[in-house]
Motif scaffolding. Structure first.
Motif, PDB file in Angstrom:
ATOM      1  N   GLU A 191       0.662  -1.966   0.179  1.00 43.95           N
ATOM      2  CA  GLU A 191      -0.314  -0.193   0.224  1.00 43.95           C
ATOM      3  C   GLU A 191       1.249   1.258   0.529  1.00 43.95           C
ATOM      4  O   GLU A 191       2.279   1.407   0.025  1.00 43.95           O
ATOM      5  CB  GLU A 191      -1.033  -0.366   1.134  1.00 43.95           C
ATOM      6  N   ASP A 192       0.507   1.967  -0.317  1.00 45.09           N
ATOM      7  CA  ASP A 192       0.471   3.671   0.310  1.00 45.09           C
ATOM      8  C   ASP A 192       2.195   4.013  -1.074  1.00 45.09           C
ATOM      9  O   ASP A 192       1.932   3.865  -2.001  1.00 45.09           O
ATOM     10  CB  ASP A 192       0.660   3.864   1.378  1.00 45.09           C
ATOM     11  N   SER A 256       0.804 -10.177  12.586  1.00 47.54           N
ATOM     12  CA  SER A 256       1.494  -8.822  12.908  1.00 47.54           C
ATOM     13  C   SER A 256       2.711  -7.975  13.233  1.00 47.54           C
ATOM     14  O   SER A 256       3.296  -7.088  12.602  1.00 47.54           O
ATOM     15  CB  SER A 256       0.613  -8.779  14.307  1.00 47.54           C
ATOM     16  N   GLN A 259       3.725  -6.663   9.535  1.00 50.16           N
ATOM     17  CA  GLN A 259       3.016  -5.589   9.502  1.00 50.16           C
ATOM     18  C   GLN A 259       4.427  -4.736   9.903  1.00 50.16           C
ATOM     19  O   GLN A 259       4.586  -3.370   9.208  1.00 50.16           O
ATOM     20  CB  GLN A 259       2.022  -4.885   9.917  1.00 50.16           C
ATOM     21  N   HIS A 260       4.630  -5.421  11.370  1.00 54.35           N
ATOM     22  CA  HIS A 260       5.882  -3.806  11.997  1.00 54.35           C
ATOM     23  C   HIS A 260       6.611  -3.846  11.556  1.00 54.35           C
ATOM     24  O   HIS A 260       7.289  -2.825  11.464  1.00 54.35           O
ATOM     25  CB  HIS A 260       6.085  -4.716  13.671  1.00 54.35           C
ATOM     26  N   LYS A 263       6.538  -2.156   7.980  1.00 53.86           N
ATOM     27  CA  LYS A 263       7.126  -0.737   8.263  1.00 53.86           C
ATOM     28  C   LYS A 263       7.651  -0.191   8.772  1.00 53.86           C
ATOM     29  O   LYS A 263       9.088   1.336   7.919  1.00 53.86           O
ATOM     30  CB  LYS A 263       5.656   0.065   9.255  1.00 53.86           C
ATOM     31  N   THR A 269       3.573   0.729   4.080  1.00 51.84           N
ATOM     32  CA  THR A 269       2.441  -0.419   4.767  1.00 51.84           C
ATOM     33  C   THR A 269       1.717  -2.123   4.068  1.00 51.84           C
ATOM     34  O   THR A 269       1.848  -1.488   3.253  1.00 51.84           O
ATOM     35  CB  THR A 269       1.101   0.044   5.364  1.00 51.84           C
ATOM     36  N   ILE A 270       1.355  -2.335   4.816  1.00 57.81           N
ATOM     37  CA  ILE A 270       0.676  -3.643   3.885  1.00 57.81           C
ATOM     38  C   ILE A 270      -0.487  -4.038   4.651  1.00 57.81           C
ATOM     39  O   ILE A 270      -0.601  -4.272   6.087  1.00 57.81           O
ATOM     40  CB  ILE A 270       1.654  -5.275   4.293  1.00 57.81           C
ATOM     41  N   SER A 271      -1.311  -4.865   4.272  1.00 54.97           N
ATOM     42  CA  SER A 271      -2.155  -4.995   4.885  1.00 54.97           C
ATOM     43  C   SER A 271      -3.704  -6.773   4.496  1.00 54.97           C
ATOM     44  O   SER A 271      -2.395  -7.412   3.533  1.00 54.97           O
ATOM     45  CB  SER A 271      -3.792  -4.281   4.325  1.00 54.97           C
ATOM     46  N   ARG A 303      -5.953   0.561   5.481  1.00 53.89           N
ATOM     47  CA  ARG A 303      -5.087   0.377   5.797  1.00 53.89           C
ATOM     48  C   ARG A 303      -4.270  -0.052   5.920  1.00 53.89           C
ATOM     49  O   ARG A 303      -4.945   0.179   7.786  1.00 53.89           O
ATOM     50  CB  ARG A 303      -3.465   2.185   5.278  1.00 53.89           C
ATOM     51  N   ASP A 304      -2.805  -1.253   6.414  1.00 52.20           N
ATOM     52  CA  ASP A 304      -2.214  -0.629   7.644  1.00 52.20           C
ATOM     53  C   ASP A 304      -3.362  -1.942   8.304  1.00 52.20           C
ATOM     54  O   ASP A 304      -2.937  -2.451   9.655  1.00 52.20           O
ATOM     55  CB  ASP A 304      -1.170  -0.897   8.682  1.00 52.20           C
TER      56      ASP A 304
END
Length: 534
Positions: A191-192, A256, A259-260, A263, A269-271, A303-304
């Protein structure tokens, strides 16, 4: 069988070499002829040639120039040079051009046959090396991630493998995964910041994210991943220790962490969306479709974010017919004319429809529109009109479906596909019959100059394809047909005219009377003069 091209500016010599030697006995299935280097290149552009026999001294493009051009474009082709000159410079240049052999004229038949045998042996050795099992395994290892991605892509689309074939495929890819293994599937959306990168940078970020995921899941899990057609990274999460269950709480913790760290280290960010435990490989396609739908409905534009699919979807929820969209697709089978496979595909579609959605008019409509779409695509791709194929049924099509039961739709589909199949078969037969007629008309009107190449050019077909079609339809090769036609016309002229023998020879395409006499005697058992006298 290999294909041979003979090149010389003396047509009688070319004809003699092409027709008088037992080429089939040494593995040559087709012999093509060319009267110049330029004509030879034209033949090679249209037909896969394995071995070229060429004279050195020819007007325009010489034999040496020809094989240098061949070497630059078709490096696998073996070239044999014939020369009437025992000149060291010729031989030296032939060696530099990597000619397979260099023979002096007049060449003995057995000497030429042996040169071709040697060329065939060299070809076989090279292609065996290229296609060897060991070479294939080495190449497979070098490209293992790509091949694994292709296999996973096929599984996502519903492709199924069974038994020994499946075990062998997994073994080659170093995936020790017994049937019914527990697995979870995870979709990852970049994303983003990631989404704004160019294609090259985006691929690098994807690679980096997959490496981070591998590192995080390495303790207790194996990952198998690829990028799908929608831009999601798809991960199969499998136990690394052969356990019969996955700890979904642990998987969620690792999601989790993923994702951390993405970032933190990659500044983007990723979902994520993951399934509960399912079976490998049976549930791959179904759970993939569920995750795609869940991503759209549950995460959407957030997002995220990460989400775990519920154990059960509500029993009242609708879903599409999987057989309609699993490869091979119906429109691909129709387009390729694979009629038996089309029947099998339709049987699978209707079996699923009857078993799962027998009381759903919506799914009958979904099947109907899918079948019509596939038919229209294939019919139009073949430059035909649906109205011509379907007849009166086309008017019903314009008014929309009138089906209330699966049986009615099944019968209608069988009738329409049968009509299309019959129409295609009829057109193919008419097309072939037209080709045969054009070949025979051209040959009889230009018997003195007709050859496979000239006939193929006249009917706008590849010589190799034309030769196969003609033999399939008539049982006789084009070269045999031309030879028979020439001899029959010569025999008729010997009986009914006062033309001299050398004039008749020229009229049927033989520039050397001696060669004409030789061929005539081989066919009729007597010389042309003896035939006329009798």
């Amino acid at each position: 069988m290999y294909q041979l091209l003979i090149v010389d500016d003396q047509p009688d010599l070319v004809e003699d070499l092409a027709t008088m030697l037992p080429w089939e006995s040494i593995g040559i299935g087709a012999v093509f002829q060319a009267g110049s280097g330029t004509e030879a290149l034209d033949v090679m552009k249209e037909t896969p040639i394995d071995i070229v026999i060429s004279d050195i001294r020819m007007p325009g493009l010489s034999g040496l120039d020809l094989i240098e051009t061949i070497r630059a474009t078709w490096s696998h082709v073996k070239c044999i040079l014939l020369s009437g000159y025992n000149d060291f410079e010729y031989a030296q240049r032939a060696l530099k051009s990597q000619a397979s052999d260099y023979l002096l004229k007049p060449v003995e038949d057995e000497e030429l046959l042996q040169a071709v045998r040697s060329a065939i042996a060299a070809l076989e050795s090279r292609w065996l090396e290229v296609s060897s099992h060991q070479g294939a395994i080495a190449t497979l290892k070098d490209n293992l991630p790509i091949v694994r991605s292709h296999l996973l892509a096929a599984l996502l689309k519903g492709r199924r493998y069974y038994g020994a074939e499946w075990e062998k495929k997994l073994g080659m890819l170093h995936l020790a995964l017994p049937a019914e293994s527990p697995m979870s599937m995870m979709l990852l959306r970049m994303e983003d910041y990631f989404a704004s990168q160019n294609e090259t940078d985006s691929s690098l970020f994807q690679y980096a994210i997959c490496n981070i995921a591998e590192e995080i899941f390495a303790d207790g899990f194996k990952l198998w991943n690829m990028m799908d057609d929608y831009g999601y990274c798809v991960f199969l999460i499998l136990p690394s220790d052969g356990c019969s269950r996955l700890e979904m709480t642990v998987i969620e913790q690792k999601m989790s962490h993923l994702q951390h760290y993405v970032k933190l280290y990659l500044k983007g960010t990723i979902s994520l969306a993951a399934s509960k435990q399912v079976r490998f490989p049976d549930d791959i396609a179904v759970i993939y479709e569920q995750l795609l739908g869940s991503f759209r409905q549950r995460i959407g534009g957030e997002r995220d974010f990460f989400y775990t699919l519920a154990e059960e979807n509500g029993s009242s929820e609708a879903s599409s017919l999987s057989q309609l969209y699993q490869p091979p697709l119906l429109h691909h089978l129709l387009e390729a004319g694979q009629w038996e496979a089309t029947e099998t595909k339709l049987e699978a579609i209707f079996a699923e429809l009857e078993q799962k959605w027998g009381d759903s008019h919506e799914h009958i409509l979904e099947t109907y529109y899918s079948v019509v779409s596939s038919l229209s695509y294939s019919i139009h791709k073949n430059k035909l009109w649906m109205a011509d194929i379907m007849g009166a049924e086309f008017n019903q099509l314009l008014g929309g479906p009138h089906f209330h039961t699966i049986r009615q739709l099944k019968e209608w589909t069988a009738e329409v596909v049968g009509s299309y199949r019959g129409n295609v078969a009829g057109r193919a037969q008419d097309s072939r019959s037209g080709i045969i007629k054009k070949v025979q008309e051209y040959a009889s009107s230009r018997l003195d100059t007709a050859s496979l190449q000239s006939i193929a050019e006249n009917v706008y077909l590849n010589p190799s394809y034309l030769s196969k079609v003609y033999k399939l339809e008539t049982g006789e090769g084009i070269s045999d047909y031309l030879s028979r036609l020439k001899m029959e016309k010569a025999a008729h002229m010997l009986r009914s005219s006062q033309e001299k023998i050398y004039e008749i020879a020229a009229m049927v395409g033989y520039q050397k009377t001696s060669y004409f006499i030789k061929v005539f005697k081989e066919r009729y058992g007597v010389t042309p003069q003896e035939f006329r006298d009798s």
